[in-house]
Design a protein around this motif. Sequence first.
Motif, PDB file in Angstrom:
ATOM      1  N   LYS A   1       0.831  -1.201   0.000  1.00 30.81           N
ATOM      2  CA  LYS A   1       0.000   0.000   0.000  1.00 30.81           C
ATOM      3  C   LYS A   1       0.868   1.255   0.000  1.00 30.81           C
ATOM      4  CE  LYS A   1      -3.904   2.294   0.291  1.00 30.81           C
ATOM      5  NZ  LYS A   1      -4.684   2.508  -0.948  1.00 30.81           N
ATOM      6  N   GLU A  50      -0.172  -7.281  -4.126  1.00 32.22           N
ATOM      7  CA  GLU A  50      -1.387  -6.925  -3.413  1.00 32.22           C
ATOM      8  C   GLU A  50      -2.239  -8.149  -3.100  1.00 32.22           C
ATOM      9  OE1 GLU A  50      -4.117  -2.994  -3.637  1.00 32.22           O
ATOM     10  OE2 GLU A  50      -3.856  -4.084  -5.503  1.00 32.22           O
ATOM     11  N   ARG A 106      -7.489  -4.080  -6.305  1.00 35.36           N
ATOM     12  CA  ARG A 106      -6.826  -4.586  -7.514  1.00 35.36           C
ATOM     13  C   ARG A 106      -7.371  -3.906  -8.768  1.00 35.36           C
ATOM     14  NH1 ARG A 106      -3.422  -8.429  -7.054  1.00 35.36           N
ATOM     15  NH2 ARG A 106      -3.580  -9.014  -9.234  1.00 35.36           N
TER      16      ARG A 106
END
Length: 447
Positions: free
Chosen positions: A330, A359, A367
């Motif tokens: 992130k 991710e 996504r």
Amino acid sequence: MPETSRPQELPARLLANPEMIKACQIRDFGTVFRLVKTQAGIYPSMIARRCELTPSRVGEVMAGRRQLQHMDVIERIADGLRIPGHMLGLAQRTWETPVALSAVERKPSVAAALDRSSPTAVPGSDVDSILALTARTDPRPSTLQALRSSIEDYWRRDDQHGGEALRPAVIGQLRYVLGLLKENQSAPIRHGLYGVAAELARLTGWTHFDARQYSQARSYFREALQLAKEIDDRHFMANVLACMSLQATYQDKPTDALAFVSAAQDEARGAQGTTPRVLSMLSLREAFAHATLGNRAATHGAIADSHSQFERIRSSDPDPPWVTYFDEPKLIVDTGIAHGRLGEAAIAQPMIADALRREDSANQRGRAFHALWLARTQLSLGNLDQACQTATGALEPASSVASERVAGHLREFYDDLAPHRRAPVAVTFEARLREILPAQVGGMPRP
């Protein structure tokens, strides 16, 4: 129903119960009344009184001998039992608005005069009060833990599917917690309930923000701030202000975004025990605001601060649960987005691509969102084939989540693709787009 009457709210778990949802959709009020009795402790006599029906009529409905089809009766049931209008195919009810969310002391309602000579008269308020004793809630520490666990589950489902379907249940649970706050509670329980209510209000605001319903989002964010302030939770106030900063960025109000995140940083730095992860997240929100303003030096400075704070994170840090999502992928993807907002596509592209590979696959919205950011970045660098391939990969996760923010980024990529619309890769992408997300392209021009 008079405005002075404030009926007992239905539990959030009941509003989210699939059997209840289906019964409301097909207006099977026999099942609705049965579930209201068994799961909310609202007995047939109370149902009759609140919905302005006779007890015998309620009994017939519950026994399957009568159906209720008149619209005025259905509206009385929605208002009397506090069933959100959309669950019964009605317009939003007046009592569903956020302005009613303040935790004020409840005043007793005034009972309407009843014709006691009639054999079908509804029992008096004293009977209702006695029956209501069986439905009273005595929150304990385990109650708070259960509520917090449900919030964690809401956030997981929000990442996977979007918040639109969750919103009625979250709002119902928020009202339930605010109702508990109107009763006498011990100081620790009261403190915990305020914290839970603040989290639920922020989550509700977030679902509105993700739907680009900005006015409603701000109302709930403001409510979350007020609830957190009641218990002087400066960390959570910083979290809510960071959400408001991000929303202002989306609204193209970078000055407001910077003001909100600056206030968030002031709250965090003024509180005890603020962890590096919280400060790192806030610095990247500051970078977003500076980038939207086009301030390159300030953006780079905020990014550097964010990475510096992130390097100080230790596994033993007492991070609040709401910031644990801010992990290394992130950090990287948000850094790339900040550079992308500045127009620094060459720096942004490898960062977003790297983060996307790492991710969590369960975060469908993330996504889709980040893949579309990557596609737009690749397109700005002239990599048409790559961009269309990346955007095509975003379609499946985008189709599984209800998020107007994701839909907005998809439309922006489609608009960016306009000069290349007749290229074979663009034609293939558009065909796949119309196949997977026909609702999103209904108003888009064909090549």
